[in-house]
Every structure is written in C-alpha cells, then in structure tokens.
Design an enzyme around this catalytic site. Structure first.
Site, PDB file in Angstrom:
ATOM      1  N   ASP A 217      57.465  30.772 -26.982  1.00  0.00           N
ATOM      2  CA  ASP A 217      57.712  31.856 -27.931  1.00  0.00           C
ATOM      3  C   ASP A 217      56.359  32.468 -28.325  1.00  0.00           C
ATOM      4  OD1 ASP A 217      59.268  33.412 -29.668  1.00  0.00           O
ATOM      5  OD2 ASP A 217      59.044  31.976 -31.335  1.00  0.00           O
TER       6      ASP A 217
ATOM      7  N   SER B  38      66.397  35.526 -38.738  1.00  0.00           N
ATOM      8  CA  SER B  38      66.769  34.750 -39.937  1.00  0.00           C
ATOM      9  C   SER B  38      66.926  35.706 -41.107  1.00  0.00           C
ATOM     10  CB  SER B  38      65.663  33.740 -40.295  1.00  0.00           C
ATOM     11  OG  SER B  38      65.593  32.706 -39.364  1.00  0.00           O
TER      12      SER B  38
ATOM     13  N   ASN C 205      66.425  35.212 -31.965  1.00  0.00           N
ATOM     14  CA  ASN C 205      65.471  34.160 -32.342  1.00  0.00           C
ATOM     15  C   ASN C 205      65.642  33.732 -33.796  1.00  0.00           C
ATOM     16  OD1 ASN C 205      64.487  34.979 -29.865  1.00  0.00           O
ATOM     17  ND2 ASN C 205      62.354  34.915 -30.507  1.00  0.00           N
TER      18      ASN C 205
HETATM   19  P1  13P Z   1      62.628  34.269 -38.072  1.00  0.00           P
HETATM   20  O1  13P Z   1      61.326  34.071 -38.805  1.00  0.00           O
HETATM   21  O2  13P Z   1      63.405  35.399 -38.675  1.00  0.00           O
HETATM   22  O3  13P Z   1      63.411  33.033 -37.978  1.00  0.00           O
HETATM   23  O4  13P Z   1      62.259  34.753 -36.606  1.00  0.00           O
HETATM   24  C1  13P Z   1      61.904  33.822 -35.632  1.00  0.00           C
HETATM   25  C2  13P Z   1      61.395  34.469 -34.414  1.00  0.00           C
HETATM   26  O5  13P Z   1      61.575  35.644 -34.166  1.00  0.00           O
HETATM   27  C3  13P Z   1      60.661  33.602 -33.464  1.00  0.00           C
HETATM   28  O6  13P Z   1      60.118  34.310 -32.410  1.00  0.00           O
END
Ligand code: 13P
Length: 283
Positions: free
Chosen positions: A82, A211, A230
């Site tokens: 990621d 999130s 994600n």
């Molecule tokens: P959040 O912080 O909204 O959970 O996003 C996570 C993300 O995009 C990881 O790449």
C-alpha cells in the site's frame, strides 16, 4: 490456496460490479481477523501492507503472515504493497512474495508520476505482480505520507485515460473527495467525476480513504465503478477502543486477553465492510 494477484480479484470485481476490501495489516491479530471474516463470508480479500507496516513488522513476518493466511483459507487472498513510494521497497516486495504493489507517485507532477509508474510496471509485470497507481492527490495522513488540504487535487478524467494507456497499470486509485485518516466533517464524494472516469477508463478503480464514508456513499461509489476499497483507520480505531476497554475495565495482563477482544472488534468492522462492498460470496 496460494496468494493470487490483485489483477485477478479486481478484474472479476470489475466484471461483476462489486468491490474487494483492501484491509491494512500490521500484526498477526489484524491479519487473522481479516482472513477469518473473509473466509466466513466467502469473499476475496486484499491484505494491504504499507511501507510503515513493513518497517514495523519486518517484511519476512508480513510475507509469512500473508502466505499462511492464504494457505489456510479457500478464498482468494492477495498481498499488496500500500502506498509504495520507494523503488527499493518495491523490489523487496517482489522478492518477498507480494502479488501486487502500489506505486504512489501522486505527489509528483503528472509526467514524473507517469514515468515512475511505468518504471514500476516494467519490473513488476515480468515478475507476475500487478500494479496500482494513483492519479490526483488525497488529503490526510496515511502512515508516512501526508497531504494538506491545499495540496489535494481531484483526478482529471482525460489525464486518467492518458495515464492508464501509457503506463499499462492494472488498477487506478482516484481522488474524488475521500481523505485518509479521521474525517472532520461529512465526506462528500464527487460522483459525477467518478462516473466520467469509469466511462473512459476500463481498468478497476480504487477508493482510498474509505474509513468514515457513509454506507450510502460507499454503495453508490461501488455502483458507479469502484472495485477496490481501502480501510485502515476504522480497523485501528476498533483495535484501540477494544484494548482501551480491557485495560481500563480490568487488570488483565495476559496479551491474549488484551489482543483477543481487539481481534474480535476488527472482525466486526471487516464483516460490515465486506457486506456493503458487495463481495460476500464472490470468492
Ligand atoms: P482510511 O484512513 O480511510 O482507512 O484509508 C486507508 C487507505 O486508503 C489506505 O491506503
């Protein structure tokens, strides 16, 4: 099963009109929570490890966790880097069994992002890994990357077409108003922009910073073409709240009694997300 690529699970999601959850892992309990829930729901799942997670746990542990996870379940599991920003980390991931990498050149000017992404595709594709890139820039903090509101830029649909054509990436993260971390106000996604990009770009589209985005917006985004979503912050919050509850309400000192409830709390978040992403029974 062995680990599969993001291309495999995301192309199927693109054809089937649903999204696969990419959940960030940092330790054993988080990985177990994600895998046991995906298995129970018969859903494909992406284990996402950031450069920070690799630094924290060690790449060998991340590799072993993901390979073990894939081996003990029947659902498709991928191991994805990621927000890779360091070419050397990308090479390390290739050597350590990752099946997908994200190259995040979103902070760079368009031409430089394109050149860096191309360079990663050129090494990753021959080794059998899929590649995700990002065009546009999301506000917020994700591990080691921080973007202020002033620096944030939404993805331009025509630039997205050129970028995908010239880089040959397998999936594209787009900026349509989501943010990494905890939202201050109600997040508003630019659905019109998403629709335009989806019409012009054939590969799976990725929503970072998911999130805290309300359920109806997630469902609409999936309908309009998002195939990978994600989630990190909500897992962290669930973990933190569960640990805090145990340590403030009792005097337990057995790590299993502290991390066990955190693992259960993460399972609930993953269950809810897979449900609204539409990937239940898509394994
Ligand atoms: P959040 O912080 O909204 O959970 O996003 C996570 C993300 O995009 C990881 O790449």
């Amino acid at each position: 099963m062995v680990l599969v690529t993001n291309k495999e699970v995301l192309d199927a999601a693109n054809d089937g009109g649903y999204a696969v959850g990419a959940f960030n892992i940092n330790n054993m309990e988080i990985t177990q929570a994600i895998i046991s829930t995906a298995s129970e729901m018969n859903a494909p799942v992406i284990l996402a490890a950031s450069q920070g997670a690799i630094e924290y746990a060690g790449i060998e542990y991340i590799e072993a966790l993901a390979k073990t996870a894939a081996a003990i379940t029947d659902v498709p599991v991928t191991l994805h880097l990621d927000h890779g920003t360091d070419f050397n980390v990308i090479l390390q991931c290739i050597r350590h069994g990752f099946t997908s990498v994200m190259i995040d050149g979103s902070k760079l000017p368009f031409e430089d992002n394109l050149a860096l992404t191309k360079k990663v595709v050129d090494v990753a594709h021959p080794c059998g890994l899929s590649v995700e890139a990002e065009l546009g820039r999301l506000v917020g903090v994700e591990d080691q990357i921080s973007v202020t509101e002033k620096e944030a830029v939404f993805t331009d649909p025509d630039e997205a077409v050129q970028f995908v054509e010239e880089t040959d990436v397998d999936s594209l993260a787009i900026a349509i108003g989501s943010a990494h971390g905890i939202y201050k106000g109600e997040p508003k996604l630019d659905f019109e922009r998403l629709e335009k990009i989806d019409k012009k770009v054939d590969i799976p589209l990725v929503l970072h910073g998911a999130s805290g985005i309300p359920e109806d917006s997630i469902i609409r985004a999936v309908k309009l073409g998002i195939n990978k979503i994600n989630i990190d912050t909500e897992l962290r919050l669930a973990f933190r709240d569960a640990v805090r509850k145990v340590v403030t309400e009792s005097d337990v000192y057995d790590p299993r009694k502290i991390c066990g409830p955190a693992r259960d709390a993460i399972k609930e978040v993953v269950r809810y997300k897979i449900g609204i992403f539409g990937s239940e029974n898509k394994a």
